[in-house]
Design an enzyme around this catalytic site. Structure first.
Site, short mmCIF file in Angstrom:
data_model
loop_
_atom_site.label_atom_id
_atom_site.label_comp_id
_atom_site.label_asym_id
_atom_site.label_seq_id
_atom_site.Cartn_x
_atom_site.Cartn_y
_atom_site.Cartn_z
CG ASP A 1 -7.17 -110.87 40.35
OD1 ASP A 1 -6.08 -111.25 39.95
OD2 ASP A 1 -7.34 -109.75 40.90
CB ILE A 2 -9.23 -109.00 45.14
CG1 ILE A 2 -10.18 -108.38 46.14
CG2 ILE A 2 -7.99 -108.16 44.97
CD1 ILE A 2 -11.24 -109.30 46.64
CG ASN B 1 2.26 -111.14 35.16
OD1 ASN B 1 2.30 -111.19 33.94
ND2 ASN B 1 1.26 -110.58 35.82
CD GLN C 1 5.90 -113.67 40.67
OE1 GLN C 1 6.95 -113.87 40.07
NE2 GLN C 1 5.38 -114.54 41.50
CG HIS D 1 -0.42 -115.31 41.05
ND1 HIS D 1 0.75 -114.98 41.70
CD2 HIS D 1 -0.74 -114.23 40.30
CE1 HIS D 1 1.10 -113.75 41.39
NE2 HIS D 1 0.22 -113.28 40.52
CG HIS E 1 -3.07 -113.69 36.09
ND1 HIS E 1 -3.75 -112.69 36.76
CD2 HIS E 1 -1.78 -113.60 36.50
CE1 HIS E 1 -2.89 -112.01 37.52
NE2 HIS E 1 -1.69 -112.54 37.38
P1 5GP Z 1 0.67 -110.38 39.55
O1 5GP Z 1 1.52 -110.75 40.75
O2 5GP Z 1 0.57 -111.51 38.57
O3 5GP Z 1 1.13 -109.12 38.89
O4 5GP Z 1 -0.79 -110.06 40.03
C1 5GP Z 1 -1.27 -110.32 41.32
C2 5GP Z 1 -2.78 -110.48 41.25
O5 5GP Z 1 -3.23 -110.85 42.53
C3 5GP Z 1 -3.51 -109.19 40.85
O6 5GP Z 1 -4.34 -109.48 39.74
C4 5GP Z 1 -4.31 -108.85 42.11
O7 5GP Z 1 -5.56 -108.28 41.82
C5 5GP Z 1 -4.44 -110.17 42.81
N1 5GP Z 1 -4.54 -110.08 44.27
C6 5GP Z 1 -3.67 -109.43 45.09
N2 5GP Z 1 -4.06 -109.57 46.37
C7 5GP Z 1 -5.17 -110.34 46.37
C8 5GP Z 1 -6.03 -110.82 47.40
O8 5GP Z 1 -5.85 -110.60 48.59
N3 5GP Z 1 -7.10 -111.59 47.00
C9 5GP Z 1 -7.34 -111.88 45.69
N4 5GP Z 1 -8.41 -112.64 45.41
N5 5GP Z 1 -6.54 -111.42 44.69
C10 5GP Z 1 -5.49 -110.66 45.03
#
Ligand code: 5GP
Ligand code: ZN
Length: 135
Positions: free
Chosen positions: A30-31, A86, A93, A99, A101
């Protein structure tokens, strides 16, 4: 989906730090990590959530999660994990491509467990909720 950032990661249009992959899924760091080694596991087909994912991919996904945890165990040796996803806006989400985690946890890292996500069970008893499934 062409404007999906995680689909772009799958085809290599957006760079990523892959730590494990197979024919069906990709695991990358995760970035914006919440813990050391925070990893996302995504199916290699676009699906916004598990309910939209083809079962062939769904049944493989947990195996990829397991293999990724084995890799994380080998390299980072965490003391525990939180694993989950999420789903939907209400679930927090942000990226509309499923995805999972994987958050490695370390003793005394200051974090909480999944019960900390929400505590608002509503007014109905568990029995009343159960009865809704019996109608
Ligand atoms: P969620 O959709 O579950 O709330 O979280 C999305 C996750 O994707 C976050 O933890 C965010 O840091 C990660 N994320 C978003 N864009 C990128 C990306 O371009 N590269 C990576 N490696 N992670 C990403
Ligand atoms: Zn996608």
């Amino acid at each position: 989906m062409s404007d999906c950032i995680f689909c772009k990661i799958i085809v290599g249009e957006i760079p990523n730090y892959t730590i494990y992959e197979d024919d069906f899924a990709l695991a990358f760091l995760d970035i914006t990590p919440r813990t050391k080694g925070h990893t996302l596991v995504i199916p290699k087909v676009h699906a916004e959530n598990l309910l939209e994912l083809d079962e062939k991919y769904a049944e493989k996904l947990l195996v990829t999660v397991k293999k990724t945890q084995e890799k994380l165990n080998d390299v980072l040796k965490p003391d525990g994990y939180n694993v989950g996803w999420n789903h939907g806006k209400a679930g927090g989400q942000l990226v509309p491509h499923l995805h999972i985690h994987i958050m490695p946890r370390y003793n005394n890292d200051g974090g909480a467990n999944m019960h900390a996500i929400v505590n608002n069970p509503g007014d109905e008893s568990v029995e009343e909720v159960y009865k809704l499934f019996k109608k």
